[in-house]
Each structure stands twice: as structure tokens, then as C-alpha cells.
Design an enzyme around this catalytic site. Structure first.
Site, short mmCIF file in Angstrom:
data_model
loop_
_atom_site.label_atom_id
_atom_site.label_comp_id
_atom_site.label_asym_id
_atom_site.label_seq_id
_atom_site.Cartn_x
_atom_site.Cartn_y
_atom_site.Cartn_z
N PRO A 106 0.78 -1.22 0.00
CA PRO A 106 0.00 0.00 0.00
C PRO A 106 0.82 1.28 0.00
CG PRO A 106 -0.16 -1.14 2.10
CD PRO A 106 0.50 -2.08 1.15
N ASN A 107 0.34 2.23 -0.79
CA ASN A 107 0.87 3.60 -0.91
C ASN A 107 2.15 3.70 -1.71
OD1 ASN A 107 -1.22 4.87 0.70
ND2 ASN A 107 -0.32 3.78 2.42
N ARG A 156 12.71 3.64 13.18
CA ARG A 156 11.60 4.59 13.11
C ARG A 156 10.64 4.36 14.29
NH1 ARG A 156 9.39 4.50 7.18
NH2 ARG A 156 8.29 6.33 8.01
N TYR A 176 11.94 8.26 1.94
CA TYR A 176 11.82 7.20 0.91
C TYR A 176 12.59 7.49 -0.37
CZ TYR A 176 8.05 5.72 3.98
OH TYR A 176 7.32 5.31 5.08
N ASP A 228 1.45 -15.91 6.83
CA ASP A 228 1.01 -17.28 6.52
C ASP A 228 1.21 -17.60 5.04
OD1 ASP A 228 0.27 -17.68 9.15
OD2 ASP A 228 -1.88 -17.41 8.81
N ARG A 240 6.65 0.25 13.93
CA ARG A 240 7.26 -0.34 12.72
C ARG A 240 8.33 -1.38 13.08
NH1 ARG A 240 5.45 3.10 8.54
NH2 ARG A 240 5.17 5.23 9.28
N GLU A 289 12.37 -9.96 2.11
CA GLU A 289 11.72 -8.72 2.56
C GLU A 289 12.57 -7.53 2.12
OE1 GLU A 289 11.70 -8.44 6.83
OE2 GLU A 289 10.21 -6.84 6.84
N ASN A 299 8.08 -5.84 -0.72
CA ASN A 299 7.95 -4.67 0.15
C ASN A 299 6.46 -4.53 0.44
OD1 ASN A 299 7.83 -2.29 1.53
ND2 ASN A 299 9.07 -1.11 0.08
N ALA A 323 3.08 -0.93 4.89
CA ALA A 323 2.60 -1.00 6.27
C ALA A 323 2.05 -2.38 6.64
CB ALA A 323 1.56 0.08 6.51
N HIS A 328 3.87 -4.77 9.08
CA HIS A 328 3.79 -4.67 10.54
C HIS A 328 2.45 -5.14 11.11
CE1 HIS A 328 7.22 -2.26 9.52
NE2 HIS A 328 6.46 -1.33 8.94
N ARG A 374 6.09 12.22 -2.14
CA ARG A 374 6.06 12.81 -0.79
C ARG A 374 7.12 12.13 0.06
NH1 ARG A 374 1.00 11.49 1.83
NH2 ARG A 374 2.30 11.97 3.62
N SER A 417 13.32 2.40 3.65
CA SER A 417 13.82 2.93 4.92
C SER A 417 14.23 1.76 5.82
CB SER A 417 12.71 3.76 5.60
OG SER A 417 11.62 2.92 5.96
N HIS A 466 12.82 -3.09 2.20
CA HIS A 466 12.31 -1.79 2.61
C HIS A 466 13.24 -0.69 2.14
CE1 HIS A 466 9.22 -3.53 5.08
NE2 HIS A 466 10.13 -4.33 5.61
O1 CA2 Z 1 10.59 1.66 4.02
C1 CA2 Z 1 9.76 1.01 3.40
O2 CA2 Z 1 9.95 0.56 2.28
C2 CA2 Z 1 8.37 0.77 4.03
O3 CA2 Z 1 7.94 -0.53 3.67
C3 CA2 Z 1 7.45 1.82 3.45
C4 CA2 Z 1 6.05 1.80 4.06
C5 CA2 Z 1 6.12 1.82 5.58
O4 CA2 Z 1 4.81 1.67 6.12
C6 CA2 Z 1 7.01 0.73 6.12
O5 CA2 Z 1 7.09 0.87 7.54
C7 CA2 Z 1 8.41 0.85 5.55
C8 CA2 Z 1 5.22 2.99 3.61
C9 CA2 Z 1 5.16 3.22 2.16
C10 CA2 Z 1 4.50 4.56 1.95
O6 CA2 Z 1 4.85 5.04 0.71
C11 CA2 Z 1 4.82 6.39 0.52
C12 CA2 Z 1 4.82 6.80 -0.77
C13 CA2 Z 1 4.83 8.15 -1.05
C14 CA2 Z 1 4.83 9.07 -0.05
C15 CA2 Z 1 4.82 8.65 1.25
C16 CA2 Z 1 4.82 7.31 1.53
#
Ligand code: CA2
Length: 144
Positions: free
Chosen positions: A11-12, A109, A24, A89, A113, A100, A76, A79, A82, A19, A104, A102
Site C-alpha cells: 500500500p501507498n 523509526r 523514501y 502465513d 514499525r 523482505e 515490500n 505497512a 507490521h 512525498r 527505509s 524496505h
Molecule cells: O521503508 C519502506 O519501504 C516501508 O515498507 C514503506 C512503508 C512503511 O509503512 C514501512 O514501515 C516501511 C510505507 C510506504 C508509503 O509510501 C509512501 C509513498 C509516497 C509518499 C509517502 C509514503
């Protein structure tokens, strides 16, 4: 087994590069796909890169990776890393190795997380290197 590496993004991550560049980086998911295709060509690997904001899609794609004989999965899970026992599973339910990934380093953090249900089932983890985390994970997948 095929030479295909599934690269699954949660997601995201479709908004990557737009952003929070201080966390990131500025690369978009398409930029990362390009980097992986370039490195994959050198390593003799095909890249199948996908993104979904829906947990069940990620579960289905993990099952598909096994059914299609993928060499490995880079995951990846965003969220869902976590929170998702379903992804934990699913990783356990397939023989295909899952690494896995990431951008970051979640362990440096917020405390929420620090737990990774994905990491408890995956064979390896690469984190904290920005877009380069994916490239290093691909190199690890090539060596499996
Ligand atoms: O560091 C990573 O790759 C994460 O998997 C990124 C996730 C975060 O929830 C994990 O704890 C670590 C969040 C991805 C959000 O992506 C964004 C994209 C654009 C702007 C802000 C966030």
C-alpha cells in the site's frame, strides 16, 4: 523453476517519489522497476513488478509466484509488513523464497514499525538503502 523474480509492492508505494523524499527518496516505483530490469538483464533474470493497495492481492500474487515457478519474490509489503498475519502465513505456505525489502529502516523509526510479520517468515531482508535496497535484494535472489 523459471528465471522470473516477482517484485511485489504494498500500500501507498504507487505514490513513491511524490512525498516524504527524506524518508523514501525521490525515485518512483517505475524508476525502481527500470533499475531492476537493467540489473536483471545482467543477471539473466526476468522481473515481474507489481503494486497493490489491497492485502488479498498480495496474498494471491505470493500463491501465483509459487504456481508459476518463480525463482524468488522480493516483497515490500509497506505497512502490511507490521500488521499482516495473512501475508506471514502466505509466505510460509509457499516454497518460493521471499526476501523482505524496505526503502527505509523500519527498526530505526516509530516503535509500531519494529515488528515485522513478513520478516518472521522471509528468508532474508534488505532495508535502509532507498531504491538500492531492491537492487541488493535482486542480487541476493540471483544467488539463491
Ligand atoms: O521503508 C519502506 O519501504 C516501508 O515498507 C514503506 C512503508 C512503511 O509503512 C514501512 O514501515 C516501511 C510505507 C510506504 C508509503 O509510501 C509512501 C509513498 C509516497 C509518499 C509517502 C509514503
Amino acid at each position: 523453476m523459471t528465471n522470473t523474480i516477482y517484485v511485489l509492492n504494498g500500500p501507498n508505494l504507487n505514490l513513491l517519489g511524490m512525498r516524504e523524499p527524506e524518508i523514501y527518496g525521490t525515485d518512483t516505483l517505475d524508476d525502481i522497476a527500470g533499475m531492476l530490469e537493467d540489473r536483471g538483464r545482467e543477471l539473466g533474470l526476468d522481473i515481474d513488478m507489481r503494486q497493490s493497495n489491497h492485502e488479498g492481492h498480495l496474498v494471491d500474487w505470493l500463491h501465483e509466484a509459487q504456481a508459476e515457478g518463480a525463482k524468488a519474490v522480493l516483497l515490500n509489503a509497506g505497512a502490511y509488513t507490521h500488521t499482516s498475519i495473512a501475508l506471514h502465513d502466505a509466505i510460509k505456505s509457499i516454497r518460493t523464497p521471499v526476501i523482505e525489502v524496505h526503502l527505509s529502516d523500519p527498526e530505526t523509526r516509530e516503535p509500531f514499525r519494529h515488528i515485522s510479520y513478513v520478516g518472521m517468515a522471509a528468508v532474508d531482508c534488505v532495508k535502509g538503502l532507498g531504491a538500492q535496497s531492491y537492487v541488493v535484494a535482486l542480487e541476493k535472489a540471483a544467488a539463491l
